[in-house]
Design a protein around this motif. Structure first.
Motif, PDB file in Angstrom:
ATOM      1  N   ARG A   1      17.658 -28.877 -66.437  1.00  0.00           N
ATOM      2  CA  ARG A   1      18.473 -27.616 -66.038  1.00  0.00           C
ATOM      3  C   ARG A   1      20.045 -28.041 -66.546  1.00  0.00           C
ATOM      4  NH1 ARG A   1      17.204 -24.857 -60.459  1.00  0.00           N
ATOM      5  NH2 ARG A   1      15.015 -24.392 -61.012  1.00  0.00           N
TER       6      ARG A   1
ATOM      7  N   THR B   1      21.443 -27.359 -59.209  1.00  0.00           N
ATOM      8  CA  THR B   1      21.048 -26.259 -57.950  1.00  0.00           C
ATOM      9  C   THR B   1      21.999 -26.657 -56.824  1.00  0.00           C
ATOM     10  OG1 THR B   1      19.268 -27.667 -57.428  1.00  0.00           O
ATOM     11  CG2 THR B   1      18.658 -25.764 -58.759  1.00  0.00           C
ATOM     12  N   GLN B   2      22.224 -25.773 -56.292  1.00  0.00           N
ATOM     13  CA  GLN B   2      23.274 -26.129 -54.899  1.00  0.00           C
ATOM     14  C   GLN B   2      22.348 -26.440 -53.726  1.00  0.00           C
ATOM     15  OE1 GLN B   2      26.551 -25.749 -54.457  1.00  0.00           O
ATOM     16  NE2 GLN B   2      26.792 -25.493 -56.785  1.00  0.00           N
ATOM     17  N   LYS B   3      22.639 -27.429 -53.144  1.00  0.00           N
ATOM     18  CA  LYS B   3      21.919 -27.910 -51.687  1.00  0.00           C
ATOM     19  C   LYS B   3      22.358 -27.066 -50.893  1.00  0.00           C
ATOM     20  CE  LYS B   3      21.208 -32.539 -53.123  1.00  0.00           C
ATOM     21  NZ  LYS B   3      21.273 -33.962 -52.775  1.00  0.00           N
TER      22      LYS B   3
END
Length: 105
Positions: A98, A102-104
């Motif tokens: 990606r 991605t946001q945690k």
């Protein structure tokens, strides 16, 4: 048997078991690896320095891990073709790349 002797013997046996698994069905590679393992242990059998023995044990342990986790068999099938034969433990799930992480939560 002293503790260090047991450790050396365990490493020796572990290297040979790994050799048998990694180079299964390849008599030339099996024999070459057997000779190399035996030669390295024989060359160091008279070592008395504790530091040097620890260093050799670390090297041997690292070699065993590399053989087990990184070496893959290949068979020549044609002039410029090689068939790779991975062991099941080397096959990993393919995780797509990606560009944006991605946001945690």
């Amino acid at each position: 048997m002293r503790s260090r002797e047991v450790t050396v013997l365990k490493l020796f046996k572990s290297l040979h078991r790994t050799r048998q698994n990694v180079f299964k069905n390849d008599p030339r590679a099996l024999e070459a690896a057997r000779l190399k393992i035996n030669e390295e242990f024989k060359n160091s059998k008279d070592e008395t320095s504790s530091a040097k023995i620890d260093e050799l044990l670390k090297i041997g342990s690292d070699v065993e891990v590399i053989l087990r986790t990184s070496v893959i068999q290949g068979v020549h099938t044609d002039f410029n073709k090689l068939l790779l034969i991975p062991r099941k433990e080397l096959l990993l799930d393919n995780i797509p790349f990606r560009d944006t992480p991605t946001q945690k939560s």
